[in-house]
Design a protein around this motif. Structure first.
Motif, PDB file in Angstrom:
ATOM      1  N   LEU A 260       0.838  -1.199   0.000  1.00 31.36           N
ATOM      2  CA  LEU A 260       0.000   0.000   0.000  1.00 31.36           C
ATOM      3  C   LEU A 260       0.872   1.247   0.000  1.00 31.36           C
ATOM      4  N   GLU A 261       0.430   2.250  -0.744  1.00 31.39           N
ATOM      5  CA  GLU A 261       1.171   3.518  -0.759  1.00 31.39           C
ATOM      6  C   GLU A 261       0.842   4.353   0.464  1.00 31.39           C
ATOM      7  N   ASP A 262      -0.414   4.356   0.866  1.00 28.61           N
ATOM      8  CA  ASP A 262      -0.859   5.117   2.034  1.00 28.61           C
ATOM      9  C   ASP A 262      -1.589   4.185   2.983  1.00 28.61           C
ATOM     10  N   TYR A 263      -1.210   4.231   4.264  1.00 26.90           N
ATOM     11  CA  TYR A 263      -1.865   3.401   5.268  1.00 26.90           C
ATOM     12  C   TYR A 263      -2.929   4.207   5.992  1.00 26.90           C
ATOM     13  N   LYS A 264      -4.044   3.539   6.304  1.00 30.33           N
ATOM     14  CA  LYS A 264      -5.145   4.179   7.012  1.00 30.33           C
ATOM     15  C   LYS A 264      -5.781   3.160   7.954  1.00 30.33           C
ATOM     16  N   ARG A 265      -6.848   3.585   8.638  1.00 28.65           N
ATOM     17  CA  ARG A 265      -7.573   2.652   9.503  1.00 28.65           C
ATOM     18  C   ARG A 265      -8.008   1.427   8.707  1.00 28.65           C
ATOM     19  N   GLY A 266      -7.923   0.282   9.335  1.00 27.58           N
ATOM     20  CA  GLY A 266      -8.327  -0.942   8.667  1.00 27.58           C
ATOM     21  C   GLY A 266      -7.190  -1.639   7.941  1.00 27.58           C
ATOM     22  N   ASP A 267      -6.045  -0.962   7.812  1.00 28.89           N
ATOM     23  CA  ASP A 267      -4.899  -1.560   7.133  1.00 28.89           C
ATOM     24  C   ASP A 267      -3.931  -2.211   8.120  1.00 28.89           C
ATOM     25  N   PHE A 268      -4.295  -2.190   9.421  1.00 28.81           N
ATOM     26  CA  PHE A 268      -3.396  -2.690  10.455  1.00 28.81           C
ATOM     27  C   PHE A 268      -4.077  -3.760  11.308  1.00 28.81           C
ATOM     28  N   LEU A 269      -3.282  -4.698  11.749  1.00 26.65           N
ATOM     29  CA  LEU A 269      -3.692  -5.643  12.774  1.00 26.65           C
ATOM     30  C   LEU A 269      -3.267  -5.050  14.113  1.00 26.65           C
ATOM     31  N   VAL A 270      -4.237  -4.679  14.940  1.00 22.97           N
ATOM     32  CA  VAL A 270      -3.955  -3.957  16.182  1.00 22.97           C
ATOM     33  C   VAL A 270      -3.644  -4.947  17.303  1.00 22.97           C
ATOM     34  N   ARG A 271      -2.549  -4.700  18.004  1.00 21.78           N
ATOM     35  CA  ARG A 271      -2.124  -5.579  19.087  1.00 21.78           C
ATOM     36  C   ARG A 271      -1.742  -4.760  20.329  1.00 21.78           C
ATOM     37  N   ASN A 272      -1.910  -5.380  21.523  1.00 21.50           N
ATOM     38  CA  ASN A 272      -1.600  -4.725  22.785  1.00 21.50           C
ATOM     39  C   ASN A 272      -0.116  -4.414  22.915  1.00 21.50           C
ATOM     40  N   ILE A 273       0.185  -3.291  23.558  1.00 19.29           N
ATOM     41  CA  ILE A 273       1.539  -3.014  24.036  1.00 19.29           C
ATOM     42  C   ILE A 273       1.616  -3.566  25.455  1.00 19.29           C
ATOM     43  N   ILE A 274       2.487  -4.559  25.657  1.00 21.01           N
ATOM     44  CA  ILE A 274       2.563  -5.234  26.951  1.00 21.01           C
ATOM     45  C   ILE A 274       3.466  -4.483  27.916  1.00 21.01           C
ATOM     46  N   GLY A 275       4.545  -3.905  27.393  1.00 22.06           N
ATOM     47  CA  GLY A 275       5.475  -3.188  28.260  1.00 22.06           C
ATOM     48  C   GLY A 275       6.493  -2.413  27.444  1.00 22.06           C
ATOM     49  N   ALA A 276       7.207  -1.536  28.104  1.00 20.07           N
ATOM     50  CA  ALA A 276       8.233  -0.731  27.436  1.00 20.07           C
ATOM     51  C   ALA A 276       9.378  -0.478  28.419  1.00 20.07           C
ATOM     52  N   ASP A 277      10.596  -0.421  27.882  1.00 22.41           N
ATOM     53  CA  ASP A 277      11.782  -0.239  28.712  1.00 22.41           C
ATOM     54  C   ASP A 277      12.582   0.955  28.207  1.00 22.41           C
ATOM     55  N   GLN A 278      12.600   2.027  28.990  1.00 24.04           N
ATOM     56  CA  GLN A 278      13.294   3.244  28.587  1.00 24.04           C
ATOM     57  C   GLN A 278      14.790   3.007  28.423  1.00 24.04           C
ATOM     58  N   LYS A 279      15.377   2.179  29.289  1.00 25.15           N
ATOM     59  CA  LYS A 279      16.823   1.971  29.256  1.00 25.15           C
ATOM     60  C   LYS A 279      17.270   1.292  27.960  1.00 25.15           C
ATOM     61  N   SER A 280      16.568   0.228  27.575  1.00 23.84           N
ATOM     62  CA  SER A 280      16.969  -0.500  26.364  1.00 23.84           C
ATOM     63  C   SER A 280      16.329   0.073  25.110  1.00 23.84           C
ATOM     64  N   GLY A 281      15.255   0.842  25.296  1.00 22.70           N
ATOM     65  CA  GLY A 281      14.543   1.408  24.155  1.00 22.70           C
ATOM     66  C   GLY A 281      13.591   0.433  23.501  1.00 22.70           C
TER      67      GLY A 281
END
Length: 394
Positions: A260-281
């Motif tokens: 796709l040239e342009d992405y919009k709603r419906g073009d993605f499989l949405v998944r949870n963000i479980i966690g994030a680590d500032q130190k490792s990025g």
């Protein structure tokens, strides 16, 4: 006369009520029932097989599938609490169905697509769509879905996980007049079409970027930048009101197509963000991204979820070659009153665009539905199957 009829019935199990409901729905149909869908709350567990027998006998239903769930869906109505059952009887003009129960041993014994074709007696060209309900406590639902997508490519799968009382590892899947040990899949065949509306309730935020480094379900870099750094930047670019909404409502969207040239709603499989680590990025998500895949962060709230479902229903209602005569809706516990602040949100919107559509379904922890040309297990999603006829009329 209609090709389908449905009822959502509140209250504890009552033999006379189940019997009379089955008779009334059968008498509303224009022909003999081809199949039925039934969903019950966990309160019905001890009487589940009695209910199945009553529906089959008095509804004259040759094939009946469904499952348990803590919330129910009917025509224009949702019941999120309390005992009850939802029943849909369908008479398919020029069509037929095939029900296939399976369990964990069946999945483990699979040797590939040919195995499933032999087991079901069906090839991809034989099936217009699948309705499937799975007991997540007794089988590996993800393994089954992966194999099913491979065995029946581009054939949509709708349904969800059966559920029980909160905290109770008991759930029930139904096939005809008995409780199935694992799951059941129903093939819709013949002169019918199955159309999908899958609303994930999110909007893309920030820019789509390429996954440049990942370790299993951990995003390390996006566009050669730390994934956490990109997430923080996207958050800072939100408006003040969006930042307030974003608390607990940020997700990762994986592009389902790289063409796709342009992405919009419906073009993605949405998944949870479980966690994030500032130190490792790093950012951990509930999916396994591929290096080279496009990812864009997503924001979810009630207004966006309403707008998206309305847009999808409007688009679908304007493009269908024939009006649907029946619907199956599996929606998430994370929607309903908790998200929208009032009752009957998803079922009510569907009724606005398809007035009087006979429909049944449930609130499920996991919903099945297609995005692009594959079907996935979703969360926070409303997955709607619309069934219409392709039979020629005089």
């Amino acid at each position: 006369m209609p090709f389908a009829a449905s009822r959502l019935v509140s209250g504890s199990f009552d033999e006379a009520v189940v019997r009379d409901t089955a008779i009334q729905l059968r008498e509303e149909l224009s022909g003999k029932p081809t199949f039925g869908l039934v969903f019950v709350t966990p309160d019905y567990a001890e009487k589940a097989e009695d209910l199945l027998e009553l529906v089959r006998v008095y509804g004259h239903v040759p094939t009946l599938i469904g499952c348990s769930g803590t919330g129910l869906v009917g025509r224009s109505k949702e019941q999120e609490e309390g005992p009850g059952f939802s029943l849909l009887l369908v008479s398919i003009p020029g069509g037929k169905v095939t029900a296939f129960p399976f369990n964990g041993d069946t999945i483990e014994a699979s040797t590939g697509s040919d195995y499933w074709h032999r087991k079901t007696g069906l090839k991809p060209a034989d099936v217009k769509g699948w309705l499937a309900f799975l007991n997540p406590h007794t089988l590996n639902a993800e393994a089954w879905l992966k194999q099913w997508n491979q065995a029946y490519p581009q054939v949509p799968i709708f349904g969800g996980h059966a559920g029980g009382f909160p905290g109770d590892p008991e759930a029930w899947v139904f096939c005809d007049d008995r409780i199935a040990p694992g799951g059941v899949a129903l093939a819709l065949q013949g002169e019918i079409a199955v159309h999908s509306v899958v609303s994930q309730g999110c909007k893309p935020i920030g820019e789509p970027l390429t996954v440049t480094q990942a370790d299993r379900n951990v995003l390390l870099t996006l566009g050669s930048r730390p994934a956490y750094e990109v997430l923080c930047e996207v958050y800072k670019e939100l408006s003040d009101s969006e930042r307030e909404q974003a608390k607990g409502h940020l997700f990762a969207g994986l592009a389902v197509s790289e063409y796709l040239e342009d992405y919009k709603r419906g073009d993605f499989l949405v998944r949870n963000i479980i966690g994030a680590d500032q130190k490792s990025g790093a950012v951990q998500i509930n999916a396994v991204p591929r290096v080279g895949q496009t990812l864009q962060y997503q924001l979810r709230d009630s207004r966006m979820a309403t707008d998206e479902l309305k847009r999808l229903l409007l688009d679908k209602s304007g493009r269908l070659p024939a009006p649907p005569f029946a619907g199956l809706l599996c929606t998430c516990h994370g929607r309903g009153r908790g998200l929208f602040g009032g009752p009957n949100h998803d079922a009510g919107l569907i009724n606005e665009f398809f007035p009087g559509l006979p429909m049944a379904g449930l609130f499920a922890n996991v919903q099945l539905g297609p995005v692009g040309d594959r079907s996935f297990a979703h969360g926070y999603t409303a997955s709607l199957a619309l069934i219409s006829s392709t039979a020629k009329t005089d």
